[in-house]
Write a protein that holds these residues in place. Sequence first.
Motif, PDB file in Angstrom:
ATOM      1  N   ASP A   4      55.479 -42.592  16.188  1.00 26.52           N
ATOM      2  CA  ASP A   4      54.098 -42.435  16.111  1.00 26.52           C
ATOM      3  C   ASP A   4      53.643 -41.300  17.059  1.00 26.52           C
ATOM      4  O   ASP A   4      52.883 -40.453  16.461  1.00 26.52           O
ATOM      5  N   ARG A   5      54.469 -40.942  18.123  1.00 31.06           N
ATOM      6  CA  ARG A   5      54.089 -39.613  18.998  1.00 31.06           C
ATOM      7  C   ARG A   5      54.335 -38.338  18.068  1.00 31.06           C
ATOM      8  O   ARG A   5      53.782 -37.513  18.164  1.00 31.06           O
ATOM      9  N   MET A   6      55.573 -38.531  17.162  1.00 35.88           N
ATOM     10  CA  MET A   6      56.058 -37.365  16.506  1.00 35.88           C
ATOM     11  C   MET A   6      54.884 -37.117  15.430  1.00 35.88           C
ATOM     12  O   MET A   6      54.543 -36.049  15.160  1.00 35.88           O
ATOM     13  N   ARG A   7      54.319 -38.236  14.877  1.00 39.37           N
ATOM     14  CA  ARG A   7      53.379 -37.947  13.833  1.00 39.37           C
ATOM     15  C   ARG A   7      52.052 -37.581  14.296  1.00 39.37           C
ATOM     16  O   ARG A   7      51.254 -36.545  13.833  1.00 39.37           O
ATOM     17  N   GLU A   8      51.671 -38.100  15.655  1.00 40.13           N
ATOM     18  CA  GLU A   8      50.467 -37.576  16.355  1.00 40.13           C
ATOM     19  C   GLU A   8      50.625 -35.755  16.393  1.00 40.13           C
ATOM     20  O   GLU A   8      49.770 -35.280  16.236  1.00 40.13           O
ATOM     21  N   ILE A   9      51.855 -35.321  16.750  1.00 42.41           N
ATOM     22  CA  ILE A   9      52.082 -33.775  16.911  1.00 42.41           C
ATOM     23  C   ILE A   9      52.136 -33.239  15.388  1.00 42.41           C
ATOM     24  O   ILE A   9      51.650 -32.167  15.226  1.00 42.41           O
ATOM     25  N   SER A  46      63.451 -49.004  14.604  1.00 50.17           N
ATOM     26  CA  SER A  46      62.317 -49.071  13.800  1.00 50.17           C
ATOM     27  C   SER A  46      62.782 -48.536  12.317  1.00 50.17           C
ATOM     28  O   SER A  46      63.480 -47.588  12.299  1.00 50.17           O
ATOM     29  N   TRP A  47      61.978 -49.015  11.499  1.00 50.52           N
ATOM     30  CA  TRP A  47      62.341 -48.512  10.046  1.00 50.52           C
ATOM     31  C   TRP A  47      61.320 -47.176   9.530  1.00 50.52           C
ATOM     32  O   TRP A  47      61.129 -46.899   8.597  1.00 50.52           O
ATOM     33  N   ASP A  48      60.458 -46.984  10.576  1.00 54.14           N
ATOM     34  CA  ASP A  48      59.302 -45.926  10.289  1.00 54.14           C
ATOM     35  C   ASP A  48      59.842 -44.675  10.189  1.00 54.14           C
ATOM     36  O   ASP A  48      59.235 -43.813  10.809  1.00 54.14           O
ATOM     37  N   PHE A  49      61.106 -44.384   9.492  1.00 54.55           N
ATOM     38  CA  PHE A  49      61.463 -43.283   9.216  1.00 54.55           C
ATOM     39  C   PHE A  49      61.926 -42.967   7.709  1.00 54.55           C
ATOM     40  O   PHE A  49      62.197 -43.838   6.956  1.00 54.55           O
ATOM     41  N   GLN A  50      61.755 -41.688   7.312  1.00 57.12           N
ATOM     42  CA  GLN A  50      62.271 -41.499   5.907  1.00 57.12           C
ATOM     43  C   GLN A  50      63.626 -40.915   5.762  1.00 57.12           C
ATOM     44  O   GLN A  50      64.153 -41.092   4.562  1.00 57.12           O
ATOM     45  N   ALA A  51      64.165 -40.315   6.837  1.00 56.74           N
ATOM     46  CA  ALA A  51      65.507 -39.542   6.323  1.00 56.74           C
ATOM     47  C   ALA A  51      66.317 -39.843   7.650  1.00 56.74           C
ATOM     48  O   ALA A  51      65.933 -40.051   8.643  1.00 56.74           O
ATOM     49  N   PHE A  52      67.634 -39.640   7.268  1.00 54.47           N
ATOM     50  CA  PHE A  52      68.672 -39.678   8.582  1.00 54.47           C
ATOM     51  C   PHE A  52      69.794 -38.687   8.194  1.00 54.47           C
ATOM     52  O   PHE A  52      70.151 -38.434   7.069  1.00 54.47           O
ATOM     53  N   GLU A  53      70.451 -38.189   9.249  1.00 54.51           N
ATOM     54  CA  GLU A  53      71.520 -37.309   9.192  1.00 54.51           C
ATOM     55  C   GLU A  53      72.887 -38.129   8.725  1.00 54.51           C
ATOM     56  O   GLU A  53      73.058 -38.860   9.384  1.00 54.51           O
ATOM     57  N   LEU A  54      73.411 -37.980   7.303  1.00 52.13           N
ATOM     58  CA  LEU A  54      74.552 -38.525   6.713  1.00 52.13           C
ATOM     59  C   LEU A  54      75.433 -37.760   7.374  1.00 52.13           C
ATOM     60  O   LEU A  54      76.695 -38.197   7.600  1.00 52.13           O
ATOM     61  N   LEU A  55      75.248 -36.373   7.199  1.00 48.45           N
ATOM     62  CA  LEU A  55      76.545 -35.359   7.803  1.00 48.45           C
ATOM     63  C   LEU A  55      75.955 -34.529   8.584  1.00 48.45           C
ATOM     64  O   LEU A  55      74.993 -33.877   8.049  1.00 48.45           O
ATOM     65  N   ASN A  56      76.446 -34.209   9.690  1.00 44.52           N
ATOM     66  CA  ASN A  56      76.202 -33.256  10.601  1.00 44.52           C
ATOM     67  C   ASN A  56      77.302 -32.532  11.178  1.00 44.52           C
ATOM     68  O   ASN A  56      78.059 -32.843  12.342  1.00 44.52           O
TER      69      ASN A  56
END
Length: 168
Positions: A4-9, A46-56
């Motif tokens: 939520d804070r990230m989306r505020e920014i 939280s499931w409130d994300f759209q992406a994740f790093e599969l390979l880093n």
Amino acid sequence: ALFDRMREIAGPDALVQVNHPRTPGMFTFGSLETETATPSKPEYWSWDFQAFELLNGGVSDLDQLRDDWFGMLDFGFIRLPSGASDSHYRYIPCGLGRTDVFVNETDVSKVSINDVTSALLAGHVVVASGTTLRATITGSGAPALPGDTVIGSTITVSAKVRSPEWIQ
């Protein structure tokens, strides 16, 4: 609360990505169970994300993250994988992890942030670590991109494996 804070920014339409999900990150802290796509510690999840790093950069947790991703897909949690070249050490080459985003433009100077965001949210990506697969699938309509669904009684698949010159 963090998302939520990230989306505020960044704004309400920001695409939120979980970085380093297993080293250690949210998937580890939340104790994501791969087989059921259920966190056993929901207070850290939280499931409130759209992406994740599969390979880093390195590939030390790639098998676990791939299993996590397929577990999420099995239970209907569609999340976008990404690849990044997060090289902190000289033995992890820059450019090893990357996300190829398919946009409808060949002139990079004409690509907008909206083009990239739309392609990402549609799942039009391939995560690669050197070599990458370019597959074209055609059913009863236009050729499909990664992330698309193809329906038809007959499909045609064409594939190419590509890589930069430095990959052997």
